[in-house]
Scaffold this active site. Structure first.
Site, PDB file in Angstrom:
ATOM      1  N   LYS A 148       0.730  -1.276   0.124  1.00  0.00           N
ATOM      2  CA  LYS A 148       0.151   0.051  -0.146  1.00  0.00           C
ATOM      3  C   LYS A 148       0.761   1.272   0.128  1.00  0.00           C
ATOM      4  CE  LYS A 148      -1.634   1.644   4.159  1.00  0.00           C
ATOM      5  NZ  LYS A 148      -1.193   3.053   4.395  1.00  0.00           N
ATOM      6  N   ASN A 149       1.888   1.173   0.946  1.00  0.00           N
ATOM      7  CA  ASN A 149       2.671   2.663   0.938  1.00  0.00           C
ATOM      8  C   ASN A 149       3.473   2.774  -0.192  1.00  0.00           C
ATOM      9  OD1 ASN A 149       1.235   2.983   3.234  1.00  0.00           O
ATOM     10  ND2 ASN A 149       2.727   2.574   4.888  1.00  0.00           N
ATOM     11  N   CYS A 209      -4.259  12.391  13.301  1.00  0.00           N
ATOM     12  CA  CYS A 209      -4.888  11.082  13.072  1.00  0.00           C
ATOM     13  C   CYS A 209      -4.768  10.277  14.596  1.00  0.00           C
ATOM     14  CB  CYS A 209      -4.930  10.365  11.927  1.00  0.00           C
ATOM     15  SG  CYS A 209      -3.060   9.867  11.931  1.00  0.00           S
ATOM     16  N   ARG A 219       0.977  14.386  13.444  1.00  0.00           N
ATOM     17  CA  ARG A 219       1.473  14.258  11.953  1.00  0.00           C
ATOM     18  C   ARG A 219       1.495  15.320  11.114  1.00  0.00           C
ATOM     19  NH1 ARG A 219      -0.884   8.869   9.530  1.00  0.00           N
ATOM     20  NH2 ARG A 219       1.124   8.819   8.342  1.00  0.00           N
ATOM     21  N   ASP A 235       5.093   0.712  11.713  1.00  0.00           N
ATOM     22  CA  ASP A 235       3.821  -0.245  11.464  1.00  0.00           C
ATOM     23  C   ASP A 235       3.865  -1.465  11.749  1.00  0.00           C
ATOM     24  OD1 ASP A 235       3.042   2.410  10.155  1.00  0.00           O
ATOM     25  OD2 ASP A 235       3.870   1.745   8.232  1.00  0.00           O
ATOM     26  N   ARG A 284      -8.586  -0.715   5.260  1.00  0.00           N
ATOM     27  CA  ARG A 284      -7.764   0.412   4.278  1.00  0.00           C
ATOM     28  C   ARG A 284      -6.417   0.039   3.922  1.00  0.00           C
ATOM     29  NH1 ARG A 284      -6.350   5.006   8.255  1.00  0.00           N
ATOM     30  NH2 ARG A 284      -5.073   5.324   6.350  1.00  0.00           N
TER      31      ARG A 284
HETATM   32  N1  EPU Z   1       7.268  14.435  10.539  1.00  0.00           N
HETATM   33  C1  EPU Z   1       7.265  15.751  10.861  1.00  0.00           C
HETATM   34  N2  EPU Z   1       7.245  16.789   9.886  1.00  0.00           N
HETATM   35  C2  EPU Z   1       6.996  16.498   8.524  1.00  0.00           C
HETATM   36  C3  EPU Z   1       6.501  15.049   8.321  1.00  0.00           C
HETATM   37  C4  EPU Z   1       6.646  14.261   9.306  1.00  0.00           C
HETATM   38  O1  EPU Z   1       7.739  16.219  11.969  1.00  0.00           O
HETATM   39  O2  EPU Z   1       6.697  17.313   7.817  1.00  0.00           O
HETATM   40  C5  EPU Z   1       7.421  13.558  11.494  1.00  0.00           C
HETATM   41  C6  EPU Z   1       6.146  12.664  11.894  1.00  0.00           C
HETATM   42  O3  EPU Z   1       5.239  13.357  12.697  1.00  0.00           O
HETATM   43  C7  EPU Z   1       6.804  11.414  12.421  1.00  0.00           C
HETATM   44  C8  EPU Z   1       7.945  11.233  11.673  1.00  0.00           C
HETATM   45  O4  EPU Z   1       8.283  12.695  11.144  1.00  0.00           O
HETATM   46  O5  EPU Z   1       7.112  11.647  13.833  1.00  0.00           O
HETATM   47  C9  EPU Z   1       7.912  10.301  10.445  1.00  0.00           C
HETATM   48  O6  EPU Z   1       6.887  10.557   9.797  1.00  0.00           O
HETATM   49  P1  EPU Z   1       6.772  10.334   8.157  1.00  0.00           P
HETATM   50  O7  EPU Z   1       6.416  11.623   7.622  1.00  0.00           O
HETATM   51  O8  EPU Z   1       7.910   9.525   7.706  1.00  0.00           O
HETATM   52  O9  EPU Z   1       5.341   9.648   8.155  1.00  0.00           O
HETATM   53  P2  EPU Z   1       4.576   9.419   6.735  1.00  0.00           P
HETATM   54  O10 EPU Z   1       5.253   9.591   5.662  1.00  0.00           O
HETATM   55  O11 EPU Z   1       3.260  10.469   6.873  1.00  0.00           O
HETATM   56  C10 EPU Z   1       4.280   6.993   6.146  1.00  0.00           C
HETATM   57  C11 EPU Z   1       3.361   5.771   6.342  1.00  0.00           C
HETATM   58  C12 EPU Z   1       2.993   5.394   7.571  1.00  0.00           C
HETATM   59  C13 EPU Z   1       4.301   4.921   8.450  1.00  0.00           C
HETATM   60  C14 EPU Z   1       5.294   6.300   8.468  1.00  0.00           C
HETATM   61  C15 EPU Z   1       6.456   5.874   9.103  1.00  0.00           C
HETATM   62  C16 EPU Z   1       2.575   6.008   3.983  1.00  0.00           C
HETATM   63  C17 EPU Z   1       1.288   6.221   3.225  1.00  0.00           C
HETATM   64  N3  EPU Z   1       2.574   6.161   5.329  1.00  0.00           N
HETATM   65  O12 EPU Z   1       3.720   7.913   6.869  1.00  0.00           O
HETATM   66  O13 EPU Z   1       2.117   4.319   7.538  1.00  0.00           O
HETATM   67  O14 EPU Z   1       3.787   4.818   9.693  1.00  0.00           O
HETATM   68  O15 EPU Z   1       5.666   6.622   6.983  1.00  0.00           O
HETATM   69  O16 EPU Z   1       6.985   4.873   8.574  1.00  0.00           O
HETATM   70  O17 EPU Z   1       3.499   5.545   3.388  1.00  0.00           O
HETATM   71  C18 EPU Z   1       0.378   2.853   7.838  1.00  0.00           C
HETATM   72  O18 EPU Z   1       0.549   2.154   6.785  1.00  0.00           O
HETATM   73  O19 EPU Z   1      -0.260   2.209   8.814  1.00  0.00           O
HETATM   74  C19 EPU Z   1       1.092   4.140   8.152  1.00  0.00           C
HETATM   75  C20 EPU Z   1       0.713   4.867   9.197  1.00  0.00           C
END
Ligand code: EPU
Length: 422
Positions: A22-23, A117, A122, A308, A400
């Site tokens: 998915k990701n 969320c 996030r 995850d 999802r």
């Molecule tokens: N963060 C910031 N600022 C930003 C972006 C992120 O401070 O602008 C922080 C977040 O709050 C968090 C950390 O950085 O503490 C890492 O977040 P990341 O941005 O890597 O998360 P994401 O890209 O929004 C993806 C996956 C998530 C998974 C995370 C971490 C997808 C669609 N989502 O989210 O997947 O938990 O990376 O590996 O790829 C799931 O599949 O259940 C899921 C939540």
């Protein structure tokens, strides 16, 4: 709304095919907006989040068609539409990854700012910082991120945040930089296999990206990208979830379509706990005698143990022989499953971002509530091994991210049914 009714105790046995990730699929679908001409993606899982991304791409002028075999074609027919509305974004946070492609290809993007969320606040500040560094003008208007740029310019960008790298932030900036003028370097880039998969897709479209899967990405901008064919990598989180299911139920599973090289931290941890994981017939064989050793785990960006799979591992450690500690270093509040597991007889104490788990002899079936995707998976796993019946409400969360999980589990011998909460 649907719920799952699980009668625990069955030993899982047999073969299960893992779906495409998915990701990986979500940002890759967004990246198709960058192309002139259609892209054909294969091994796209059939999930609620994927349908949400299809609908969003439709709003943005792309024709999307899907087949039952996991093949999808994305073809942009109208580049005048640039608004990802709040109603879409609030249902699926990954909608944010259309921001970079829209900005780079169409010169403007209006994308609703995602809210918090169930797993935490996030923010997207790093996405915006990276895009600003590429020369975008970004402001907030009525809850929407409004980004404009005539042509983006390559830059040196540090994308590290308080919790390390950002996966979708890296994806957004990398996608935008493919069409920028000049060279971009992203330092502290996410190294997740899903970023490498996205880079492979972009390179096949004509992009010039090097360093994917390392913390330093280099992107030499090109004038245009063309549609291409791409196969999505296997879902390492779904694979890990089935591995835990085997471990919990004293099971014996063969996983097909699995990349163990993407799962070294997970496999290492499971082996430490006493689970047998081996390469077998192009897949992985997982078995356990259910003598589970306690352990300490900290979630980290890749190649560390993935957040995850934290909830699923926590369920496993509930039945280990002693005390374990799980520390959440990515989303410190991602522990909604703890209160539900307590209802099933688990012994867990929270101390800040750490859960201290004392192994119990058994979990006991109970009515519980799913709160987010991975927490729901953890509750399904608990239900599989609990004594008696577990009913899990709000299973739309699990739809999802897991394709027909109850059918896959039934085929392995689990007693799990989906019915309506009403
Ligand atoms: N963060 C910031 N600022 C930003 C972006 C992120 O401070 O602008 C922080 C977040 O709050 C968090 C950390 O950085 O503490 C890492 O977040 P990341 O941005 O890597 O998360 P994401 O890209 O929004 C993806 C996956 C998530 C998974 C995370 C971490 C997808 C669609 N989502 O989210 O997947 O938990 O990376 O590996 O790829 C799931 O599949 O259940 C899921 C939540």
């Amino acid at each position: 709304m649907d719920r799952f009714v699980i009668k625990g105790g069955a030993r899982l046995k047999g073969e299960v095919k893992i779906n495409g990730a998915k990701n990986s699929a979500l940002p890759i679908m967004a990246a198709a907006l960058l192309a002139d001409g259609p892209s054909t993606l294969t091994d796209v899982p059939d999930l609620v989040d994927i349908q949400a991304m299809c609908d969003l791409l439709g709003d943005l002028g792309a024709a999307v068609s899907r087949n039952d075999d996991g093949t999808m074609t994305v073809n942009v027919t109208d580049e005048s539409l640039c608004h990802a509305e709040y109603d879409r974004v609030r249902k699926m946070r990954a909608s944010i990854c259309v921001l970079g492609p829209l900005l780079a290809k169409r010169g403007k993007a209006r994308v609703a700012m995602p809210g918090g969320c169930a797993i935490g606040s996030r923010p997207v500040n790093l996405h915006l910082r990276g895009l600003r560094a590429l020369g975008a003008d970004i402001e907030l208007d009525g809850g929407d991120i409004v980004a404009t740029a005539k042509r983006l310019r390559g830059a040196e960008i540090f994308l590290g945040g308080p919790f390390g790298s950002t996966v979708l932030g890296t994806a957004n900036v990398m996608m935008a930089a493919t069409l920028a003028e000049g060279t971009t370097t992203i330092e502290s880039a996410a190294c997740e296999p899903e970023i490498q998969d996205l880079a492979n897709y972009l390179n096949a479209m004509g992009a010039k990206i090097t360093g994917a899967s390392t913390p330093r990405l280099t992107i030499e901008g090109v004038k245009s990208l063309s549609g291409t064919a791409h196969r999505v990598i296997p879902d390492r989180i779904e694979a890990g979830t089935f591995m835990v299911a085997a471990a919990l139920t004293n099971g014996d599973l063969t996983l097909q379509n699995v990349r163990l090289d993407h799962m070294l931290a997970v496999v290492d941890k499971l082996r430490e706990i006493g689970v047998t994981v081996e390469k077998a017939n192009g897949g992985a064989a997982v078995s356990s005698t259910r003598r589970l050793e306690p352990t300490d785990v900290t979630t980290q960006p890749y190649p560390g143990f993935p957040t995850d799979l934290q909830a699923q591992l926590l369920t496993l450690l509930c039945l280990a022989d002693g005390n374990s500690a799980i520390t959440e270093k990515i989303f410190p509040d991602r522990f909604m499953h703890v209160a539900e597991l307590l209802r099933m007889g688990a012994d867990i104490r929270k101390e800040g971002p750490t859960a201290i788990v004392t192994g119990v002899k058994r979990l006991i079936g109970a009515p519980v509530m799913a709160s987010d995707l991975r927490a729901s998976a953890a509750l399904v796993l608990a239900g599989l091994v609990a004594r008696g019946t577990t009913t899990i409400r709000r299973v739309y969360h699990i739809d999802r991210g897991y394709e027909r999980i109850e059918m896959k589990l039934q085929a392995l011998g689990a007693d799990i049914e989906r019915d309506s909460e009403d």
